[in-house]
Design an enzyme around this catalytic site. Structure first.
Site, PDB file in Angstrom:
ATOM      1  N   THR A  30       0.806  -1.225   0.000  1.00  0.00           N
ATOM      2  CA  THR A  30       0.000   0.000   0.000  1.00  0.00           C
ATOM      3  C   THR A  30       0.834   1.268   0.000  1.00  0.00           C
ATOM      4  O   THR A  30       0.295   2.359  -0.215  1.00  0.00           O
ATOM      5  CB  THR A  30      -0.921   0.027   1.242  1.00  0.00           C
ATOM      6  OG1 THR A  30      -0.110   0.032   2.431  1.00  0.00           O
ATOM      7  CG2 THR A  30      -1.851  -1.179   1.261  1.00  0.00           C
ATOM      8  N   CYS A  34       2.631   2.933   9.319  1.00  0.00           N
ATOM      9  CA  CYS A  34       1.723   2.959  10.471  1.00  0.00           C
ATOM     10  C   CYS A  34       2.510   2.861  11.770  1.00  0.00           C
ATOM     11  O   CYS A  34       3.680   2.471  11.794  1.00  0.00           O
ATOM     12  CB  CYS A  34       0.747   1.767  10.424  1.00  0.00           C
ATOM     13  SG  CYS A  34      -0.225   1.624   8.917  1.00  0.00           S
ATOM     14  N   CYS A  38      -1.690   0.234  15.064  1.00  0.00           N
ATOM     15  CA  CYS A  38      -2.705   0.591  14.061  1.00  0.00           C
ATOM     16  C   CYS A  38      -3.871  -0.400  14.114  1.00  0.00           C
ATOM     17  O   CYS A  38      -3.658  -1.622  14.129  1.00  0.00           O
ATOM     18  CB  CYS A  38      -2.086   0.597  12.669  1.00  0.00           C
ATOM     19  SG  CYS A  38      -3.241   1.124  11.374  1.00  0.00           S
ATOM     20  N   ARG A  63       3.680   6.994   2.797  1.00  0.00           N
ATOM     21  CA  ARG A  63       2.880   8.093   3.350  1.00  0.00           C
ATOM     22  C   ARG A  63       2.221   7.642   4.646  1.00  0.00           C
ATOM     23  O   ARG A  63       2.030   6.440   4.888  1.00  0.00           O
ATOM     24  CB  ARG A  63       1.820   8.568   2.357  1.00  0.00           C
ATOM     25  CG  ARG A  63       0.745   7.528   2.042  1.00  0.00           C
ATOM     26  CD  ARG A  63      -0.381   8.157   1.224  1.00  0.00           C
ATOM     27  NE  ARG A  63      -1.396   7.188   0.850  1.00  0.00           N
ATOM     28  CZ  ARG A  63      -2.375   6.777   1.650  1.00  0.00           C
ATOM     29  NH1 ARG A  63      -2.450   7.230   2.890  1.00  0.00           N
ATOM     30  NH2 ARG A  63      -3.274   5.895   1.230  1.00  0.00           N
ATOM     31  N   CYS A  65      -0.398   6.727   7.522  1.00  0.00           N
ATOM     32  CA  CYS A  65      -1.725   6.114   7.598  1.00  0.00           C
ATOM     33  C   CYS A  65      -2.738   7.134   8.105  1.00  0.00           C
ATOM     34  O   CYS A  65      -2.471   7.872   9.057  1.00  0.00           O
ATOM     35  CB  CYS A  65      -1.673   4.911   8.531  1.00  0.00           C
ATOM     36  SG  CYS A  65      -3.270   4.134   8.855  1.00  0.00           S
ATOM     37  N   CYS A  68      -4.309   5.508  11.881  1.00  0.00           N
ATOM     38  CA  CYS A  68      -3.575   5.526  13.147  1.00  0.00           C
ATOM     39  C   CYS A  68      -2.728   6.773  13.337  1.00  0.00           C
ATOM     40  O   CYS A  68      -2.212   7.016  14.421  1.00  0.00           O
ATOM     41  CB  CYS A  68      -2.706   4.283  13.275  1.00  0.00           C
ATOM     42  SG  CYS A  68      -1.284   4.226  12.143  1.00  0.00           S
ATOM     43  N   ASP A 441      19.045  13.295  49.947  1.00  0.00           N
ATOM     44  CA  ASP A 441      17.807  14.048  50.120  1.00  0.00           C
ATOM     45  C   ASP A 441      17.074  13.577  51.376  1.00  0.00           C
ATOM     46  O   ASP A 441      16.981  12.366  51.650  1.00  0.00           O
ATOM     47  CB  ASP A 441      16.914  13.846  48.885  1.00  0.00           C
ATOM     48  CG  ASP A 441      15.592  14.559  49.005  1.00  0.00           C
ATOM     49  OD1 ASP A 441      15.544  15.777  48.779  1.00  0.00           O
ATOM     50  OD2 ASP A 441      14.584  13.896  49.332  1.00  0.00           O
TER      51      ASP A 441
END
Length: 491
Positions: A30, A34, A38, A63, A65, A68, A441
């Protein structure tokens, strides 16, 4: 981690949100990348490749998603847990240094050549400083597109793009949507005239998160005029490159509500980075808790409050001054000393929401002419304050994200009046060293006695070796054994 293919595949198949930000899944069929969690059906393993950064995915032609939104993942916890060159470079890029000073400026801050920085980042992150900064600009642009009505030309320059055309091309390439389509999907109104309106954001984090000590500490130690707890939110003024800003941070389920008012939207990236740093939102709580809970003494404390974070600061120099003012006095007294300093030397700034914020904390430059006799402190403490201020102002002591923690410790320890408590307090909250430990401390020693741990600093330090490198988080659990207001959300 992205090189461990089998482990990455398991994380993707189980939609494990713990690994969001650790690596990104790029799907060959695709051309989409992601986050591991996702919600879509995981692809076949042979169609997955893994990258260490969103920038590397984008550089490889993938690119983001739309489901998600991997660009909104929490940042990798590695950059806050390490002090090497790559980690310091990532902290500087996150603060927008490349946008303001370019790659030469980034390299100069780190003491290397631009070519060396490029090579190290490419080797570990699969992308150079320009690609990493570009990915961050794209995310800033998306935030402004989806949360404001600023015209796109203003969004482009506020996000750090050199031209509207570059902005448009980058948004389309990274998100496969035009700026207008992003705004429409977010349900925002069309562009209007830019103004001093608020920017509303969600700051994600890795669960779990215990907000009590985090916001309790910030509220209980807040300097009047600079910070306040109001209507369930921690609010403060921010000193930013293009003018003062104001932020309100509210603990919510699954995220931190962030409401920003900025003089100039170009400061958005830096403001968000400082807020995430302040609240330690990029930590990996499961890794921290797993190691601390392996100690039978700490295990009940971790089980009772998983996901404790270390409250930090938005300004290391400010915190260093406040740490000195807080030496050997109560929280209330330290706030009083700091408030007097702010009233006398701070920059007056109006609270845009009508609250009690009145000033920016004074810079080292503003305090350089400080009359030590005006400080209601013992004489030795006055010398400590003025010496620190002078060292910060002339650069002899540097506390920014580009500084190695051990180098900063050595520089601080060389100043008069700086003992282990002050140095480690600054290392923990200003420098962000996750292994800083306040063995001397009072609260830590009191908790140690209560839990049956050694009470002397040397013996306690030796006993806590198994807690490394997360001893700063152990300190939060030890402090929380007391009923002090710093350990609880304000009423």
């Amino acid at each position: 981690m992205h090189t461990d293919t089998e482990r990455c595949v398991r994380a993707v198949r189980s939609r494990d949100a713990r690994f969001d930000g650790w690596f990104y899944t790029a799907v060959l069929t695709t051309r989409i990348y992601c986050r591991p969690s996702c919600p879509v059906v995981p692809p076949k393993p042979e169609n997955m490749v893994f990258h260490p950064s969103a920038a590397a995915c984008q550089q490889a032609g993938f690119r983001a998603c739309k489901r998600c939104r991997p660009d909104t993942s929490p940042g990798s916890p590695e950059w806050n847990a390490r002090a090497d060159t790559v980690a310091r470079a990532m902290r500087l890029i996150r603060d927008g240094v490349v946008d303001r000073e370019g790659v030469p400026g980034l390299a100069a801050r780190l003491g290397y050549s631009a070519r060396q920085i490029e090579r190290q980042l490419l080797a570990e992150l699969g992308a150079g400083p320009l690609a990493l900064a570009r990915a961050q600009r794209a995310q800033t642009a998306r935030v402004l597109i989806e949360t404001t009505a600023l015209p796109f030309a203003d969004v482009a320059f506020a996000a750090g793009f050199s031209s509207v055309r570059t902005f448009n091309d980058t948004v389309r390439e990274v998100f496969a949507l035009t700026p207008g389509e992003l705004r429409t999907r977010a349900g925002r109104p069309g562009p209007g005239a830019p103004g001093p309106g608020a920017i509303e954001l969600r700051l994600p984090y890795r669960s779990p998160l215990t907000p009590g000590n985090l916001f309790g500490h910030l509220a209980a130690t807040g300097v009047p005029g600079v910070e306040e707890w109001r209507d369930g939110a921690y609010r403060r003024h921010l000193a930013l490159p293009h003018g003062p800003g104001t932020v309100a941070l509210t603990p919510r389920e699954g995220h931190i509500g962030c409401r920003l008012r900025l003089t100039d939207p170009r400061d958005l990236t830096l403001a968000v980075s400082r807020c995430r740093w302040l609240l330690d939102l990029d930590a990996d709580p499961l890794a921290v808790d797993e190691q601390l809970a392996a100690d039978p003494v700490l295990a009940p404390l971790v089980a009772a409050a998983p996901g404790r974070r270390v409250p930090r600061t938005v300004d290391p120099a400010e915190f260093a001054v406040r740490a000195v003012l807080g030496q050997q006095v109560s929280t209330a007294a330290a706030r009083t000393h700091a408030a007097r300093l702010v009233a006398a030397h701070g920059t007056p700034v109006e609270d845009p929401d009508g609250g009690g914020l009145t000033h920016l904390f004074p810079t080292p430059g503003q305090l350089a002419s400080l009359d030590p006799e005006s400080l209601a402190l013992p004489r030795t403490r006055r010398t400590t304050v003025t010496t620190l201020v002078a060292a910060l102002a002339d650069g002899a002591v540097r506390l920014g994200p580009d500084v190695h923690w051990d180098e900063a410790r050595a520089a601080l320890a060389a100043l008069p009046g700086f003992g282990p408590w002050t140095v480690e307090t600054i290392a923990m909250r200003a420098l962000g060293d996750p292994d800083a430990f306040l063995a001397g401390d009072l609260g830590v020693r009191k908790a140690a006695r209560h839990l049956g741990l050694p009470a002397t600093p040397a013996a306690l330090t030796a006993r806590t070796a198994a807690w490394r490198p997360w001893r700063a988080y152990a300190v939060q659990h030890l402090w929380a054994t007391d009923s002090h207001p710093v350990n609880h959300l304000p009423a």
